[in-house]
Design a protein around this motif. Structure first.
Motif, PDB file in Angstrom:
ATOM      1  N   PHE A  58      -4.906   9.851  17.528  1.00  0.00           N
ATOM      2  CA  PHE A  58      -6.594   9.893  17.215  1.00  0.00           C
ATOM      3  C   PHE A  58      -7.064   8.592  16.851  1.00  0.00           C
ATOM      4  O   PHE A  58      -8.182   8.396  16.943  1.00  0.00           O
ATOM      5  CB  PHE A  58      -6.419  11.175  15.755  1.00  0.00           C
ATOM      6  CG  PHE A  58      -5.338  10.064  14.323  1.00  0.00           C
ATOM      7  CD1 PHE A  58      -4.422  10.543  14.518  1.00  0.00           C
ATOM      8  CD2 PHE A  58      -6.110   9.343  14.091  1.00  0.00           C
ATOM      9  CE1 PHE A  58      -3.685   9.822  13.475  1.00  0.00           C
ATOM     10  CE2 PHE A  58      -5.269   8.652  12.517  1.00  0.00           C
ATOM     11  CZ  PHE A  58      -3.674   9.844  12.633  1.00  0.00           C
ATOM     12  N   GLU A  86       1.876  16.693  -3.352  1.00  0.00           N
ATOM     13  CA  GLU A  86       0.879  15.557  -3.435  1.00  0.00           C
ATOM     14  C   GLU A  86      -0.592  16.169  -4.343  1.00  0.00           C
ATOM     15  O   GLU A  86      -1.042  17.707  -4.137  1.00  0.00           O
ATOM     16  CB  GLU A  86       0.098  15.667  -2.342  1.00  0.00           C
ATOM     17  CG  GLU A  86      -0.873  14.472  -1.684  1.00  0.00           C
ATOM     18  CD  GLU A  86      -1.178  14.798  -0.201  1.00  0.00           C
ATOM     19  OE1 GLU A  86      -0.650  15.168   0.775  1.00  0.00           O
ATOM     20  OE2 GLU A  86      -2.911  14.552  -0.537  1.00  0.00           O
ATOM     21  N   LYS A 134      -6.700   4.703  -2.983  1.00  0.00           N
ATOM     22  CA  LYS A 134      -7.853   5.153  -3.728  1.00  0.00           C
ATOM     23  C   LYS A 134      -8.273   5.444  -4.932  1.00  0.00           C
ATOM     24  O   LYS A 134      -8.899   4.421  -5.414  1.00  0.00           O
ATOM     25  CB  LYS A 134      -7.374   6.948  -3.500  1.00  0.00           C
ATOM     26  CG  LYS A 134      -7.107   6.932  -1.536  1.00  0.00           C
ATOM     27  CD  LYS A 134      -5.987   6.216  -0.656  1.00  0.00           C
ATOM     28  CE  LYS A 134      -6.116   6.380   0.383  1.00  0.00           C
ATOM     29  NZ  LYS A 134      -4.814   6.546   1.067  1.00  0.00           N
ATOM     30  N   GLN A 153       0.642  -1.117   0.367  1.00  0.00           N
ATOM     31  CA  GLN A 153      -0.115  -0.089   0.254  1.00  0.00           C
ATOM     32  C   GLN A 153       0.356   1.127   0.362  1.00  0.00           C
ATOM     33  O   GLN A 153       2.422   0.993  -0.228  1.00  0.00           O
ATOM     34  CB  GLN A 153      -1.563  -0.099   0.969  1.00  0.00           C
ATOM     35  CG  GLN A 153      -0.983  -0.286   2.465  1.00  0.00           C
ATOM     36  CD  GLN A 153      -1.250  -0.170   3.489  1.00  0.00           C
ATOM     37  OE1 GLN A 153      -1.936  -0.633   3.635  1.00  0.00           O
ATOM     38  NE2 GLN A 153      -1.786   0.643   4.369  1.00  0.00           N
ATOM     39  N   GLY A 154       0.327   2.404  -0.181  1.00  0.00           N
ATOM     40  CA  GLY A 154       1.283   3.554   0.420  1.00  0.00           C
ATOM     41  C   GLY A 154       2.071   3.105   0.881  1.00  0.00           C
ATOM     42  O   GLY A 154       3.453   4.068   0.402  1.00  0.00           O
ATOM     43  N   ARG A 155       1.490   3.187   1.678  1.00  0.00           N
ATOM     44  CA  ARG A 155       3.089   4.204   3.280  1.00  0.00           C
ATOM     45  C   ARG A 155       4.308   2.819   2.835  1.00  0.00           C
ATOM     46  O   ARG A 155       5.638   3.113   3.132  1.00  0.00           O
ATOM     47  CB  ARG A 155       2.718   3.802   4.437  1.00  0.00           C
ATOM     48  CG  ARG A 155       1.724   2.255   4.731  1.00  0.00           C
ATOM     49  CD  ARG A 155       0.836   2.923   6.336  1.00  0.00           C
ATOM     50  NE  ARG A 155       0.340   3.024   5.999  1.00  0.00           N
ATOM     51  CZ  ARG A 155      -1.333   3.086   6.746  1.00  0.00           C
ATOM     52  NH1 ARG A 155      -0.873   3.396   8.320  1.00  0.00           N
ATOM     53  NH2 ARG A 155      -2.266   3.732   6.492  1.00  0.00           N
ATOM     54  N   ARG A 157     -13.877  15.060   8.714  1.00  0.00           N
ATOM     55  CA  ARG A 157     -14.208  14.949   7.066  1.00  0.00           C
ATOM     56  C   ARG A 157     -15.203  14.115   6.684  1.00  0.00           C
ATOM     57  O   ARG A 157     -15.023  12.839   7.121  1.00  0.00           O
ATOM     58  CB  ARG A 157     -12.682  13.481   6.320  1.00  0.00           C
ATOM     59  CG  ARG A 157     -12.768  13.779   5.000  1.00  0.00           C
ATOM     60  CD  ARG A 157     -10.921  13.443   4.516  1.00  0.00           C
ATOM     61  NE  ARG A 157     -11.214  12.115   5.195  1.00  0.00           N
ATOM     62  CZ  ARG A 157      -9.672  10.920   4.886  1.00  0.00           C
ATOM     63  NH1 ARG A 157      -9.439  11.434   3.693  1.00  0.00           N
ATOM     64  NH2 ARG A 157     -10.044   9.833   5.546  1.00  0.00           N
TER      65      ARG A 157
HETATM   66  C1  P71 Z   1      -7.270   7.992   4.643  1.00  0.00           C
HETATM   67  C2  P71 Z   1      -6.538   7.980   4.967  1.00  0.00           C
HETATM   68  C3  P71 Z   1      -5.598   6.269   4.694  1.00  0.00           C
HETATM   69  C4  P71 Z   1      -5.564   6.753   6.088  1.00  0.00           C
HETATM   70  C5  P71 Z   1      -4.303   6.849   6.646  1.00  0.00           C
HETATM   71  C6  P71 Z   1      -3.880   7.000   8.498  1.00  0.00           C
HETATM   72  C7  P71 Z   1      -4.246   7.000   8.693  1.00  0.00           C
HETATM   73  C8  P71 Z   1      -6.142   7.622   8.400  1.00  0.00           C
HETATM   74  C9  P71 Z   1      -6.773   7.021   7.091  1.00  0.00           C
HETATM   75  C10 P71 Z   1      -3.736   7.469   3.004  1.00  0.00           C
HETATM   76  C11 P71 Z   1      -2.588   7.911   1.797  1.00  0.00           C
HETATM   77  C12 P71 Z   1      -3.087   9.442   2.052  1.00  0.00           C
HETATM   78  C13 P71 Z   1      -1.967  10.038   1.141  1.00  0.00           C
HETATM   79  C14 P71 Z   1      -2.738  11.171   0.396  1.00  0.00           C
HETATM   80  C15 P71 Z   1      -0.458   8.363   1.592  1.00  0.00           C
HETATM   81  C16 P71 Z   1      -1.194   7.872   2.647  1.00  0.00           C
HETATM   82  C17 P71 Z   1      -0.927   6.281   2.849  1.00  0.00           C
HETATM   83  N1  P71 Z   1      -4.562   7.983   3.429  1.00  0.00           N
HETATM   84  N2  P71 Z   1      -0.633   9.195   0.996  1.00  0.00           N
HETATM   85  O1  P71 Z   1      -6.891   9.228   3.819  1.00  0.00           O
HETATM   86  O2  P71 Z   1      -4.633   9.628   1.197  1.00  0.00           O
HETATM   87  O3  P71 Z   1      -1.387   5.580   1.794  1.00  0.00           O
HETATM   88  O4  P71 Z   1      -2.859   4.138   3.475  1.00  0.00           O
HETATM   89  O5  P71 Z   1      -2.342   3.245   1.815  1.00  0.00           O
HETATM   90  O6  P71 Z   1      -0.323   3.456   3.283  1.00  0.00           O
HETATM   91  O7  P71 Z   1      -7.772   8.014   5.039  1.00  0.00           O
HETATM   92  P1  P71 Z   1      -2.336   4.293   2.482  1.00  0.00           P
END
Ligand code: P71
Length: 899
Positions: A882, A614, A690, A531-533, A838
């Motif tokens: 959180f 981003e 996403k 995944q992204g991270r 959100r």
């Molecule tokens: C979102 C998430 C998921 C999330 C992550 C951390 C805390 C709460 C919710 C994840 C993103 C994102 C962007 C711009 C990287 C990640 C991480 N978003 N970049 O919005 O929005 O990607 O979850 O696949 O590891 O709820 P990952």
């Protein structure tokens, strides 16, 4: 009981099937090739197929049931289950399976209608007529008295028939011909009469649920009875009760005859082997019996029934209000084609069908015999379409009605008895096309949602410590916590998922993914991650030397965390407008080049690891970056030898907002906009959960640098998995290979971005303070302006998210003081400028009606906002608080539970 029509689907979308839209020229060619008979068009040539049999959306459980076939010849477990369900739902002890309803009818006729006898029926056009021996007559005993229950039997007529004719059987269709419901009172009177004359009552309950809904609504004393109860009573009244598996039970085929009478069962059981199959499968696959069993139970779900019937009522009313001549059917509008084309003598049904297809790509087909009828059923596939789609189909029909004078009659080319045999010569009238502006997919599978009462939700949020992360999904009705991993996959993705062959080497799925994304981005190196991270971690480790700065357009939690873990120092270089929730600036995601240059001027280019850029900036409200800004940042970075990496997690939404907001791009396809965007970077990290339309996955790309790619693959092997999957299941890679193609459909991405904006507009128009302009993936409520009487250290956004849940069953996410954490030096909360809640919209999961209902609930809450109080911590974790934090209302000590 007075019932309000439901205001949104009582479920969410689990799987979608993509639709195709055609140009008027394509439709003309296809129609001509089909001999102007829409029967000859394949589903691939049709946009909306208005038919209700065997095309219904199933539940997720029903789909799963199709994979639980015990394909034994004899005594399958699936049959045992079917018996149990039939006993529960219909109250009959015996069940005889058949391949479908025709099989049921044939069995009954062959065993219970001796030669020379006739059948008393409330549907003179009953299929029994076709199936029976030529000399078997049908005595039409339908009455004409009842205004609502037009399918009721005239008891005097029946009595006379039973006395004088040689009647073998009384046959009643619940909803005869799709238009005529019967009442419980009438049905039981028919049963008594039949019994008195020693005859059986056969009930065809293929539309029993629709009939039960009519009874609940119109029959005295039935308003408070559950549908399931009424269905059971209808079934119990029959000596033999049969049902088409592909109608109310939403199965794709199958049929059953249920009875309580051991002698009748014995007759059926001994004959079913001749025509259908052994008595424990009757011509159905085991999996069909399993899906049918699920469907039989689900079809009586009160909320689903009310939704289905609400759609039918709404659709019919809209057509009728548009002046279209029709009869209201149990499953749609039955168009009176002769009145539609009063000046045309022949083939008006097929003419209507051909003209509707020509103007809109909608198919409505009237099966049956040539010139035997005048109605064209425009039926609604159960649970498969949204109200907005149905509204537009109705509008397409109305549009055609308004230009009916320009429709040219059809000339038969063939002689045939059945309408599916016909071919015509036609002339294309000069007709205006109807353009759809809806989701470009239909609902294939639905998913159950949680439905709690307000008191139950109050208890649930208290138990969750007023933290929406700690709620159970089963207690949530509309889940707007995140758009991450929550997309509905398409049937194509599922097919690829199932077909993908796993391997720890290079796989076909990997090659397809690399080819697809390589083509879309133009980047040379495509490296899948789980995944992204995972991509963020790898990139940070490769690119950052300890102490270097990483300027970015606002932080994202995981991105910033990995930059810091690699020794980097994050610097926010987003434009100032991004921090002002009231600014209408359309490009709030842009990087402020002056801030970037100031950082370089102070510390030198070498102190900057890369620019972290981003798209559709999440924390700023999903705000887009414009093309010029991407270009300028990349040019600036090139001059100084600084790499630029996109977080392209929401790159397609960004591209779509460029198409909408930048007139130079109005006529450019999203795919081409994205291709240009991808020129202005050295690579990307992506959370595929996403925009890539998958539930799990991510990617790291490099535009051309082989050395970085080699380093990344090395880390991938160490931390994540194979270089061909990054630790993903091969199936998920295969699904992602399709997701990246589906995401670039202009109709899809526009409908997605517009849906989010529609929610924003509804809230804004009612005065609810939201971040402007509305971005691509979410609507952000400004909690400081919503709850100005709550100090930020009493966490207004956290409380607002909790109250939204209590009021509406909607789950949102806090993005404010709790998420931002404490300053480690002072120990104080950061108190960020943006204190937000959100409402994040999953992709392809919710409809406009869901959005309207979310907005209505929040507006109600806004009207009583002054009674809402703040929160205090009862448990505060040290890191990323959180997720796990627990709170109580500040006035809990007073023992008052507000809200
Ligand atoms: C979102 C998430 C998921 C999330 C992550 C951390 C805390 C709460 C919710 C994840 C993103 C994102 C962007 C711009 C990287 C990640 C991480 N978003 N970049 O919005 O929005 O990607 O979850 O696949 O590891 O709820 P990952």
């Amino acid at each position: 009981m007075k019932r309000r029509p439901p205001d949104h689907e009582p479920h969410k979308i689990h799987t979608v099937r993509l639709l195709t839209f055609f140009t008027p020229e394509e439709r003309k060619t296809q129609l001509a090739d089909a001999g102007f008979n829409v029967f000859n068009l394949t589903p691939d040539e049709v946009t909306f197929d208005m038919c209700s049999r065997a095309v219904n959306a199933m539940s997720q459980e029903q789909r799963a049931a199709q994979f639980l076939g015990d394909e034994a010849y004899a005594g399958a477990r699936n049959f045992e289950r079917l018996q149990e369900v039939v006993a529960r739902v219909f109250g009959h002890s015996y069940v005889c399976p058949a391949h479908n309803l025709y099989g049921c009818l044939k069995l009954v006729v062959n065993t219970m209608v001796p030669e020379g006898t006739s059948i008393a029926a409330n549907n003179p056009r009953s299929r029994l007529d076709l199936i029976s021996a030529p000399e078997t007559g049908i005595a039409d005993v339908r009455g004409a008295d009842d205004e609502v229950f037009t399918g009721n039997v005239d008891l005097d007529k029946l009595e006379r028939a039973l006395e004088s004719d040689n009647i073998a059987l009384c046959a009643v269709e619940a909803f005869a011909d799709g238009q005529h419901p019967v009442s419980l009172a009438n049905l039981s009177a028919v049963r008594s009469l039949a019994r008195r004359h020693g005859r059986r009552l056969l009930v065809d309950g293929s539309r029993v649920v629709e009939n039960a809904w009519y009874i609940q609504k119109h029959e005295p004393g039935c308003a408070d009875r559950p549908i399931a109860d009424i269905v059971r009573q209808i079934a119990k009244t029959a000596t033999l009760f049969m049902i088409d598996g592909a109608q109310d039970p939403k199965c794709n085929t199958g049929g059953i005859i249920a009875t309580d009478n051991p002698e009748d069962y014995e007759i059926l059981m001994n004959r079913v082997v001749v025509y259908e199959g052994l008595h424990t499968y009757g011509g159905m696959a085991g999996r069909t019996m399993e899906a049918l069993s699920h469907g039989l139970e689900e079809m009586c779900d009160e909320a689903e029934v009310h939704w289905v019937m609400h759609q039918t009522e709404r659709f019919t009313a809209r057509c009728r209000d548009g002046g279209v001549p029709l009869e209201r059917g149990c499953d749609g509008a039955y168009i009176k084609s002769d009145e539609f084309f009063p000046d045309v003598a022949d083939n008006t049904q097929d003419l209507f069908s051909a003209a509707l297809y020509q103007t809109s790509g909608v198919r409505a087909f009237a099966p049956g015999r040539v010139n035997s009828d005048r109605l064209v059923p425009v039926q609604i596939p159960r649970l498969a379409m949204t109200n907005r789609q149905l509204d537009q189909v109705a509008d397409a029909i109305i549009d055609l009605y308004e230009q009916r004078g320009r429709v040219e009659p059809l000339q038969s080319q063939t002689e045939g008895e059945w309408r599916d045999e016909m071919r015509y010569h036609g002339l294309f009238g000069n007709l205006e096309s109807f353009d759809f502006d809806t989701f470009p997919y239909e609902i294939h599978t639905i998913e159950e949602v949680g439905v709690l009462t307000r008191d139950e939700r109050k208890r649930a949020i208290r138990e969750a410590g007023y933290n929406t992360f700690l709620l159970r999904s089963a207690d949530v009705e509309i889940d707007l916590l995140t758009d991450s991993g929550t997309s509905a996959m398409s049937t194509d993705q599922w097919a690829a998922y199932d077909a993908a062959k796993a391997a720890t080497t290079i796989t076909n799925a990997y090659q397809q993914f690399v080819a697809a994304l390589g083509d879309i981005t133009g980047h040379k190196h495509i490296i899948p991650t789980h995944q992204g991270r995972a991509a963020e971690q790898i990139l940070s480790e490769i690119m950052i030397r300890p102490g270097q700065f990483v300027p970015g357009n606002m932080y994202f939690t995981t991105t910033k965390l990995h930059q810091e873990l690699a020794g980097g120092v994050f610097r926010d270089v987003i434009v100032d407008e991004a921090h002002d929730s009231t600014s209408d600036y359309p490009w709030k995601g842009n990087i402020d080049l002056d801030k970037l240059e100031a950082l370089r001027a102070e510390h030198g280019a070498d102190a900057i690891a890369y620019v972290s850029f981003e798209h559709a900036v999440n924390m700023a409200g999903g705000q887009p970056v414009n093309m010029d800004n991407m270009k300028a940042v990349y040019a600036w970075a090139g001059q100084h030898g600084i790499p630029v990496f996109f977080d392209a997690t929401r790159c397609v939404e960004n591209a779509c907002m460029i198409q909408e907001r930048d007139e130079r791009y109005h006529d450019v396809r999203v795919r081409d906009i994205l291709r240009e965007m991808m020129l202005y970077c050295d690579g990307c990290t992506v959370s595929g959960k996403k925009d890539f339309l998958i539930n799990i996955g991510g990617v790291q790309t490099f535009r051309e640098n082989d050395e970085w790619a080699a380093k990344a693959r090395r880390l991938l092997r160490i931390y994540e998995g194979n270089i061909s999957d990054g630790g993903l299941a091969t199936s998920d890679v295969a699904a992602m290979a399709l997701g990246v193609q589906e995401m670039l459909n202009d109709r899809y991405i526009r409908s997605r971005v517009r849906q989010t904006r529609a929610l924003g507009d509804m809230l804004r128009e009612a005065g609810v303070p939201i971040v402007r302009p509305t971005g691509g993936h979410a609507v952000f409520i400004d909690a400081r302006r919503f709850l100005p009487h709550i100090d930020q250290d009493e966490f207004p956004a956290q409380r607002l998210a909790a109250e939204i849940y209590v009021e509406t069953g909607v789950r949102a996410m806090e993005r404010g003081n709790v998420s931002k954490d404490r300053n480690p030096e002072t120990g104080e909360n950061y108190r960020p400028a943006l204190e937000l809640v959100r409402l994040t919209i999953p992709r392809r999961v919710y409809t406009l009606d869901h959005m309207r209902s979310v907005a209505d609930g929040i507006i109600r809450l806004y009207q009583r906002r002054d009674r809402i109080t703040g929160l205090r911590f009862v448990y505060e974790p040290e890191k990323l608080r959180f997720f796990q934090a627990r709170f109580e209302p500040v006035d809990a000590m007073l023992g008052r539970h507000e809200g």
